[in-house]
Design a protein around this motif. Structure first.
Motif, PDB file in Angstrom:
ATOM      1  N   CYS A   1      59.415  47.638  51.792  1.00 57.06           N
ATOM      2  CA  CYS A   1      59.048  46.231  51.610  1.00 57.06           C
ATOM      3  C   CYS A   1      60.006  45.318  52.365  1.00 57.06           C
ATOM      4  O   CYS A   1      59.592  44.383  53.052  1.00 57.06           O
ATOM      5  CB  CYS A   1      59.046  45.892  50.120  1.00 57.06           C
ATOM      6  SG  CYS A   1      58.625  44.179  49.747  1.00 57.06           S
ATOM      7  N   LEU A   2      61.313  45.604  52.251  1.00 57.22           N
ATOM      8  CA  LEU A   2      62.324  44.796  52.942  1.00 57.22           C
ATOM      9  C   LEU A   2      62.199  44.959  54.455  1.00 57.22           C
ATOM     10  O   LEU A   2      62.326  43.985  55.210  1.00 57.22           O
ATOM     11  CB  LEU A   2      63.724  45.188  52.475  1.00 57.22           C
ATOM     12  CG  LEU A   2      64.028  44.961  50.991  1.00 57.22           C
ATOM     13  CD1 LEU A   2      65.427  45.461  50.646  1.00 57.22           C
ATOM     14  CD2 LEU A   2      63.879  43.492  50.620  1.00 57.22           C
TER      15      LEU A   2
ATOM     16  N   LEU B   1      65.419  38.036  51.228  1.00 51.53           N
ATOM     17  CA  LEU B   1      64.065  38.586  51.201  1.00 51.53           C
ATOM     18  C   LEU B   1      63.553  38.700  49.764  1.00 51.53           C
ATOM     19  O   LEU B   1      64.309  38.601  48.813  1.00 51.53           O
ATOM     20  CB  LEU B   1      64.044  39.951  51.898  1.00 51.53           C
ATOM     21  CG  LEU B   1      64.570  39.989  53.340  1.00 51.53           C
ATOM     22  CD1 LEU B   1      64.592  41.409  53.871  1.00 51.53           C
ATOM     23  CD2 LEU B   1      63.732  39.086  54.244  1.00 51.53           C
ATOM     24  N   HIS B   2      62.241  38.939  49.645  1.00 48.25           N
ATOM     25  CA  HIS B   2      61.613  39.022  48.325  1.00 48.25           C
ATOM     26  C   HIS B   2      61.329  40.472  47.971  1.00 48.25           C
ATOM     27  O   HIS B   2      60.518  41.121  48.639  1.00 48.25           O
ATOM     28  CB  HIS B   2      60.298  38.233  48.300  1.00 48.25           C
ATOM     29  CG  HIS B   2      60.467  36.781  48.594  1.00 48.25           C
ATOM     30  ND1 HIS B   2      61.014  35.905  47.691  1.00 48.25           N
ATOM     31  CD2 HIS B   2      60.169  36.042  49.690  1.00 48.25           C
ATOM     32  CE1 HIS B   2      61.049  34.684  48.209  1.00 48.25           C
ATOM     33  NE2 HIS B   2      60.542  34.746  49.423  1.00 48.25           N
ATOM     34  N   PRO B   3      61.951  41.008  46.930  1.00 49.86           N
ATOM     35  CA  PRO B   3      61.651  42.382  46.524  1.00 49.86           C
ATOM     36  C   PRO B   3      60.221  42.540  46.019  1.00 49.86           C
ATOM     37  O   PRO B   3      59.660  43.622  46.047  1.00 49.86           O
ATOM     38  CB  PRO B   3      62.671  42.660  45.407  1.00 49.86           C
ATOM     39  CG  PRO B   3      63.073  41.313  44.910  1.00 49.86           C
ATOM     40  CD  PRO B   3      63.002  40.404  46.085  1.00 49.86           C
ATOM     41  N   ASN B   4      59.634  41.438  45.551  1.00 47.60           N
ATOM     42  CA  ASN B   4      58.236  41.443  45.114  1.00 47.60           C
ATOM     43  C   ASN B   4      57.435  40.612  46.113  1.00 47.60           C
ATOM     44  O   ASN B   4      57.542  39.387  46.123  1.00 47.60           O
ATOM     45  CB  ASN B   4      58.125  40.846  43.714  1.00 47.60           C
ATOM     46  CG  ASN B   4      56.696  40.865  43.184  1.00 47.60           C
ATOM     47  OD1 ASN B   4      55.745  41.088  43.931  1.00 47.60           O
ATOM     48  ND2 ASN B   4      56.552  40.633  41.901  1.00 47.60           N
TER      49      ASN B   4
ATOM     50  N   GLY C   1      55.423  42.278  53.598  1.00 47.74           N
ATOM     51  CA  GLY C   1      55.894  43.238  52.608  1.00 47.74           C
ATOM     52  C   GLY C   1      54.771  43.826  51.781  1.00 47.74           C
ATOM     53  O   GLY C   1      54.982  44.775  51.015  1.00 47.74           O
ATOM     54  N   ILE C   2      53.560  43.270  51.922  1.00 44.74           N
ATOM     55  CA  ILE C   2      52.431  43.753  51.148  1.00 44.74           C
ATOM     56  C   ILE C   2      52.096  45.186  51.557  1.00 44.74           C
ATOM     57  O   ILE C   2      52.189  45.550  52.735  1.00 44.74           O
ATOM     58  CB  ILE C   2      51.204  42.826  51.328  1.00 44.74           C
ATOM     59  CG1 ILE C   2      50.211  43.015  50.189  1.00 44.74           C
ATOM     60  CG2 ILE C   2      50.547  43.032  52.669  1.00 44.74           C
ATOM     61  CD1 ILE C   2      50.663  42.449  48.898  1.00 44.74           C
ATOM     62  N   GLY C   3      51.715  46.013  50.584  1.00 48.12           N
ATOM     63  CA  GLY C   3      51.329  47.390  50.879  1.00 48.12           C
ATOM     64  C   GLY C   3      52.500  48.342  51.035  1.00 48.12           C
ATOM     65  O   GLY C   3      52.308  49.498  51.423  1.00 48.12           O
ATOM     66  N   ALA C   4      53.711  47.876  50.727  1.00 47.31           N
ATOM     67  CA  ALA C   4      54.885  48.748  50.841  1.00 47.31           C
ATOM     68  C   ALA C   4      54.835  49.826  49.767  1.00 47.31           C
ATOM     69  O   ALA C   4      54.299  49.626  48.683  1.00 47.31           O
ATOM     70  CB  ALA C   4      56.161  47.925  50.714  1.00 47.31           C
TER      71      ALA C   4
ATOM     72  N   GLN D   1      68.670  48.050  60.517  1.00 46.09           N
ATOM     73  CA  GLN D   1      69.400  49.318  60.480  1.00 46.09           C
ATOM     74  C   GLN D   1      70.069  49.530  59.123  1.00 46.09           C
ATOM     75  O   GLN D   1      70.073  50.636  58.588  1.00 46.09           O
ATOM     76  CB  GLN D   1      70.446  49.360  61.593  1.00 46.09           C
ATOM     77  CG  GLN D   1      71.159  50.703  61.709  1.00 46.09           C
ATOM     78  CD  GLN D   1      72.162  50.747  62.847  1.00 46.09           C
ATOM     79  OE1 GLN D   1      72.487  49.725  63.463  1.00 46.09           O
ATOM     80  NE2 GLN D   1      72.653  51.949  63.138  1.00 46.09           N
ATOM     81  N   ILE D   2      70.618  48.469  58.567  1.00 45.88           N
ATOM     82  CA  ILE D   2      71.275  48.576  57.260  1.00 45.88           C
ATOM     83  C   ILE D   2      70.264  48.979  56.188  1.00 45.88           C
ATOM     84  O   ILE D   2      70.514  49.871  55.373  1.00 45.88           O
ATOM     85  CB  ILE D   2      71.978  47.251  56.886  1.00 45.88           C
ATOM     86  CG1 ILE D   2      73.167  46.999  57.820  1.00 45.88           C
ATOM     87  CG2 ILE D   2      72.442  47.281  55.435  1.00 45.88           C
ATOM     88  CD1 ILE D   2      73.821  45.653  57.613  1.00 45.88           C
ATOM     89  N   VAL D   3      69.083  48.310  56.195  1.00 45.23           N
ATOM     90  CA  VAL D   3      68.059  48.633  55.196  1.00 45.23           C
ATOM     91  C   VAL D   3      67.516  50.040  55.419  1.00 45.23           C
ATOM     92  O   VAL D   3      67.294  50.796  54.464  1.00 45.23           O
ATOM     93  CB  VAL D   3      66.919  47.598  55.260  1.00 45.23           C
ATOM     94  CG1 VAL D   3      65.746  48.052  54.383  1.00 45.23           C
ATOM     95  CG2 VAL D   3      67.405  46.231  54.803  1.00 45.23           C
ATOM     96  N   SER D   4      67.318  50.400  56.671  1.00 44.47           N
ATOM     97  CA  SER D   4      66.710  51.692  56.990  1.00 44.47           C
ATOM     98  C   SER D   4      67.638  52.872  56.731  1.00 44.47           C
ATOM     99  O   SER D   4      67.220  53.907  56.200  1.00 44.47           O
ATOM    100  CB  SER D   4      66.257  51.695  58.446  1.00 44.47           C
ATOM    101  OG  SER D   4      65.683  52.929  58.800  1.00 44.47           O
ATOM    102  N   GLU D   5      68.944  52.725  57.076  1.00 44.36           N
ATOM    103  CA  GLU D   5      69.845  53.873  57.053  1.00 44.36           C
ATOM    104  C   GLU D   5      70.967  53.771  56.027  1.00 44.36           C
ATOM    105  O   GLU D   5      71.551  54.796  55.644  1.00 44.36           O
ATOM    106  CB  GLU D   5      70.464  54.066  58.438  1.00 44.36           C
ATOM    107  CG  GLU D   5      69.433  54.250  59.548  1.00 44.36           C
ATOM    108  CD  GLU D   5      70.071  54.312  60.921  1.00 44.36           C
ATOM    109  OE1 GLU D   5      71.291  54.586  61.000  1.00 44.36           O
ATOM    110  OE2 GLU D   5      69.362  54.062  61.918  1.00 44.36           O
ATOM    111  N   PHE D   6      71.281  52.566  55.552  1.00 39.24           N
ATOM    112  CA  PHE D   6      72.450  52.405  54.673  1.00 39.24           C
ATOM    113  C   PHE D   6      72.130  51.575  53.439  1.00 39.24           C
ATOM    114  O   PHE D   6      72.949  50.778  52.978  1.00 39.24           O
ATOM    115  CB  PHE D   6      73.610  51.757  55.450  1.00 39.24           C
ATOM    116  CG  PHE D   6      74.001  52.499  56.698  1.00 39.24           C
ATOM    117  CD1 PHE D   6      74.871  53.588  56.629  1.00 39.24           C
ATOM    118  CD2 PHE D   6      73.487  52.144  57.935  1.00 39.24           C
ATOM    119  CE1 PHE D   6      75.231  54.278  57.770  1.00 39.24           C
ATOM    120  CE2 PHE D   6      73.847  52.823  59.085  1.00 39.24           C
ATOM    121  CZ  PHE D   6      74.722  53.906  59.006  1.00 39.24           C
ATOM    122  N   ILE D   7      70.922  51.740  52.898  1.00 36.04           N
ATOM    123  CA  ILE D   7      70.502  50.923  51.755  1.00 36.04           C
ATOM    124  C   ILE D   7      71.403  51.147  50.541  1.00 36.04           C
ATOM    125  O   ILE D   7      71.592  50.255  49.708  1.00 36.04           O
ATOM    126  CB  ILE D   7      69.027  51.240  51.401  1.00 36.04           C
ATOM    127  CG1 ILE D   7      68.471  50.203  50.413  1.00 36.04           C
ATOM    128  CG2 ILE D   7      68.895  52.649  50.860  1.00 36.04           C
ATOM    129  CD1 ILE D   7      68.261  48.844  50.995  1.00 36.04           C
TER     130      ILE D   7
END
Length: 437
Positions: free
Chosen positions: A162-163, A217-220, A153-156, A179-185
């Motif tokens: 990041c996710l 997952l870690h948002p940070n 996730g570094i450099g996001a 797919q959920i993160v990419s298209e339906f966040i």
């Protein structure tokens, strides 16, 4: 009662210091071996060490000034484990072990310097490219390298990216979660999971599993940095494939080269008194014994690896799912050594394979006898995973039910063994897996 003196003869096994040293060397990791060799060289004037020629440089700062290139790879490893500073130091170290051309290396270091305290790249690549007066394609290439580093996730440039980076770094791919993160966040805001289930044509259970994975997952990406840096592991052995087949390579290139200074021994022994000659002779034998032990350690580990290559060829070709039953006893019998020798040889060591880096012991898989022969514990775990994946979420399979299902497949193991394998797979008990409608 009269006292009398009786002489008895008994057998006792005593381990000599030399034998103890040989056994200890066999189970040392490369990092431990470096420390031990240096310690022995300090105590023995006849041992001559020549440091590894591997050199690394300190990372370039944002002002592009070069720093002294005076560190060995061993220094990097030790600093990686002990340093608790800025997370960027970890990234610099990961960058230093890569073979990159000068301009790409400078771009990569500049990106690291530009990261926020949370590990995000908040400045646009266009502006950074203007600042450096370089083509943006070079920065894109450097960013791809940076985003392959640990922590995932570094450099996001956004939470969404990041996710996605963390999902793509997982050992087992999760296409639905990606797919959920990419298209339906935005569904995480509305919570309309039933509509998402219909749109994607998957079950509510599949959506729930994907969402739980995303929420883990870690948002940070640098959240856990204060708990200690990621430890980078250099394998003890690497298995590579070439035209002639698979071969094993000892990764000992950064170990100091050890030799016995015979010229000094001869001169000092000639000119010294009786006590000096006795001391030098002792140190000379110790140095020779150490050289022999190091050679035997290398030979033993290579021989064990050769057997692993032969017995686990299917794994090398196709991956972990085809690991076969392989025990310490099987390897020991083939090499004509004691089982404890094999155990010590692989203890705390890692092996690089075509399918990634593994603790050596993971290539040794216990087997369970069946009517058709033997099945590895790895295959049993995969079977348990499949049974649980196809269960009714409202009525999940208990460990006893799984035991009965395995018995129907000819695999007879206890309920306790099922619970153990399930736990090792990271799967919760049936009561905790139960889902209410």
């Amino acid at each position: 009662m009269a006292l009398e003196m009786i002489q008895t003869q008994t057998l006792n096994l005593k381990m000599s210091p030399a034998l103890y040293q040989a056994i200890s060397l066999l189970q040392y990791t490369n990092t431990e071996l470096v420390d031990f060799i240096k310690e022995q060289a300090m105590e023995n004037p006849l041992i001559h060490l020549e440091d590894s020629s591997y050199m690394s440089s300190k990372p370039l700062s944002s002002s592009w000034h070069n720093q002294p290139a005076d560190k060995t790879r061993t220094d990097i490893i030790e600093e990686t484990i002990s340093d608790k500073g800025d997370y960027r130091e970890s990234l610099y170290q990961q960058a230093n072990v890569l073979s990159l051309d000068h301009s790409l290396k400078k771009a990569l270091i500049y990106l690291i310097d530009s990261l926020s305290d949370h590990g995000y790249l908040e400045e646009s690549l266009e502006l950074l490219a203007e600042d450096l007066n370089i083509d943006i394609s070079l920065l894109n290439e450097a960013l791809a390298i940076l985003q392959s580093f640990e922590p995932a996730g570094i450099g996001a440039r956004s939470l969404q990216e990041c996710l996605l980076l963390q999902l793509k770094s997982l050992p087992e791919k999760a296409p639905l979660a990606e797919q959920i993160v990419s298209e339906f966040i935005d569904v995480f805001i509305t919570g309309d999971w039933s509509s998402l289930s219909k749109e994607l044509g998957v079950t509510g259970h599949d959506i729930q599993k994907a969402v739980e994975m995303i929420q883990s997952l870690h948002p940070n990406p640098v959240d856990n940095f204060e708990q200690g840096l990621v430890q980078y592991i250099i394998p003890d052995v690497t298995i590579k494939k070439d035209e002639s087949g698979y071969r094993c390579i000892m990764e000992d290139y950064f170990l100091p080269q050890l030799s016995v200074n015979f010229d000094d021994y001869r001169i000092l022994r000639k000119d010294g008194d009786k006590e000096t000659r006795r001391y030098l002779q002792k140190k000379y034998h110790e140095a020779q014994w150490l050289v022999q032990c190091l050679s035997k350690r290398k030979q033993t580990l290579l021989e064990v690896t050769e057997v692993v290559i032969e017995r686990q060829r299917a794994f090398l070709e196709k991956g972990p799912k085809l690991l076969k039953t392989l025990t310490l006893g099987m390897v020991a019998e083939e090499l004509g050594v004691h089982e404890s020798t094999v155990s010590r040889a692989i203890k705390n060591k890692h092996i690089q394979t075509p399918h990634g880096l593994f603790p050596y012991k993971e290539l040794f898989v216990r087997g369970v006898k069946t009517a058709e022969g033997s099945i590895s514990t790895h295959d049993i775990k995969e079977t348990i995973k499949r049974l649980i994946a196809s269960e009714n979420p409202a009525k999940p399979l208990s460990d006893q039910a799984i035991t009965m299902r395995l018995k129907e497949k000819g695999i007879q193991i206890s309920r306790r063994a099922v619970a153990k394998y399930r736990s090792e797979c990271g799967i919760l008990s049936s009561t905790k897996r139960k889902r209410k409608d």
